[in-house]
Design an enzyme around this catalytic site. Structure first.
Site, PDB file in Angstrom:
ATOM      1  N   GLU A   3     -10.130   0.961  -1.480  1.00 33.67           N
ATOM      2  CA  GLU A   3     -10.111   0.532  -2.556  1.00 33.67           C
ATOM      3  C   GLU A   3     -11.147   0.184  -3.716  1.00 33.67           C
ATOM      4  OE1 GLU A   3      -9.395  -3.914  -2.383  1.00 33.67           O
ATOM      5  OE2 GLU A   3      -8.359  -4.193  -0.149  1.00 33.67           O
ATOM      6  N   LYS A  61      -8.384   2.928  -8.131  1.00 33.60           N
ATOM      7  CA  LYS A  61      -7.596   4.188  -6.631  1.00 33.60           C
ATOM      8  C   LYS A  61      -8.122   5.800  -6.766  1.00 33.60           C
ATOM      9  CE  LYS A  61      -6.028  -0.172  -5.003  1.00 33.60           C
ATOM     10  NZ  LYS A  61      -4.861  -0.364  -4.087  1.00 33.60           N
ATOM     11  N   HIS A  98      -9.504  17.343  11.137  1.00 26.47           N
ATOM     12  CA  HIS A  98      -8.655  17.005  10.188  1.00 26.47           C
ATOM     13  C   HIS A  98      -8.701  17.619   9.215  1.00 26.47           C
ATOM     14  CE1 HIS A  98      -6.692  14.887  13.473  1.00 26.47           C
ATOM     15  NE2 HIS A  98      -8.094  13.312  13.469  1.00 26.47           N
ATOM     16  N   ARG A 117      -3.998  11.068   8.320  1.00 27.59           N
ATOM     17  CA  ARG A 117      -2.263   9.844   8.326  1.00 27.59           C
ATOM     18  C   ARG A 117      -1.219  11.343   7.981  1.00 27.59           C
ATOM     19  NH1 ARG A 117      -4.040   4.145   9.098  1.00 27.59           N
ATOM     20  NH2 ARG A 117      -5.158   4.332  11.463  1.00 27.59           N
ATOM     21  N   ARG A 173       3.231 -12.876 -17.102  1.00 32.31           N
ATOM     22  CA  ARG A 173       4.067 -12.713 -15.415  1.00 32.31           C
ATOM     23  C   ARG A 173       4.482 -13.349 -15.480  1.00 32.31           C
ATOM     24  NH1 ARG A 173       3.058  -7.146 -14.139  1.00 32.31           N
ATOM     25  NH2 ARG A 173       3.204  -5.472 -15.930  1.00 32.31           N
TER      26      ARG A 173
END
Length: 300
Positions: A3, A61, A98, A117, A173
């Site tokens: 985040e 992000k 990786h 991942r 909203r």
């Protein structure tokens, strides 16, 4: 998923360690890691070789390095496990298993994109003007952002954020409060961890309908989110495992300060009531039943 505090920690590390360096070589070890680069791996390499890294910028992000011309940038989305690691000249540590992309720099160091991942990616997109003409993001001297970031809202640490307009937009909203905080087109950078921590501090349940909130409720939630992310940033972010580290491979330690996130069954630090876990958007939401009562169901 990293985040705002985690991505800002990485941005700050890049600003301190690689700016001013020229890319002397690029090695793409897994094409999938540059899949969002429209013209493919060879074009990705060609657009970076010989370019100088001029500025490290973040919006929410998303993270990018402006290059020595003002029309493009190296953009990184870290996904679930992406890391940007600076490999200093003469580093003794073994190569990361990786490693997906490596940028060799003119001082003998390297910038490695590591991603276990493989949900993250790198690209060199064009820059487009921001809609309000203000600087593109934290660390940016330009009124432009990479095209894939154009729809992403400013974040709570951005000095150009119009908070009054954000409060009004949240109240317009018709959704739950936590869903609004996670909506990156409203306000960027807040994810599941810091939304739960902010709502606990604000004493608001995640399902409170935004249309029924008072202005002071929304302000309190946003101020709590800003405070918790600022505190997390000061501690290098939140690391639950080795999948998030800063550019030198060090973990953040804000996880030791979490009040409710991941604390199911443990006492609320404020009132002692056991923390509850609820299903939320195929994830989890953590809160205190006493401090954050569920909103009452509307009368039929």
């Amino acid at each position: 998923m990293p985040e705002l505090p985690e991505v800002e920690t990485v941005r700050d590390g890049l600003a301190r360690h690689v700016l001013g360096r020229t890319v002397t070589g690029v090695e793409v070890r897994r094409d999938y890691s540059v899949r969002r680069h429209t013209d493919g791996p060879l074009d990705f390499v060609g657009r970076l070789r010989g370019r100088r890294l001029a500025s490290a910028v973040r919006r929410g992000k998303f993270l990018w390095l402006l290059l020595d011309r003002d029309d493009d940038a190296l953009m990184a989305h870290l996904g679930m496990s992406g890391q940007l690691l600076v490999r200093h000249p003469g580093a003794a540590r073994p190569e990361h298993p990786h490693l997906r992309v490596r940028l060799d720099l003119d001082d003998g160091s390297a910038l490695d994109f590591v991603d276990q991942r493989t949900f993250g990616h790198l690209s060199v997109p064009d820059l487009v003007p921001t809609t309000d003409g203000a600087p593109g993001g934290l660390g940016s001297p330009l009124a432009a952002v990479p095209a894939p970031v154009a729809h992403i809202a400013r974040d709570l640490l951005d000095p150009a954020l119009d908070e009054a307009a954000l409060v009004a937009a949240v109240r317009r909203r018709r959704t739950g409060l936590k869903r609004a905080l996670l909506d990156q087109t409203l306000v960027s950078g807040i994810g599941n961890i810091y939304a739960d921590e902010a709502l606990w501090r604000a004493r608001l349940h995640h399902a409170r309908p935004t249309g029924a909130l008072r202005r002071s409720d929304v302000v309190r939630a946003l101020e709590s989110a800003r405070a918790v992310m600022s505190e997390a940033l000061a501690q290098g972010g939140t690391s639950f495992d080795a999948l998030y580290v800063n550019v030198n491979g060090a973990s953040g330690y804000f996880d030791r300060s979490l009040a409710v996130y991941g604390q199911k069954g443990r006492p609320c630090p404020r009132c002692g009531t056991p923390v509850r876990r609820e299903e939320f958007m195929n994830r989890s939401s953590f809160s205190c039943p006493r401090c954050q009562p569920r909103p009452r169901a509307p009368r039929s």
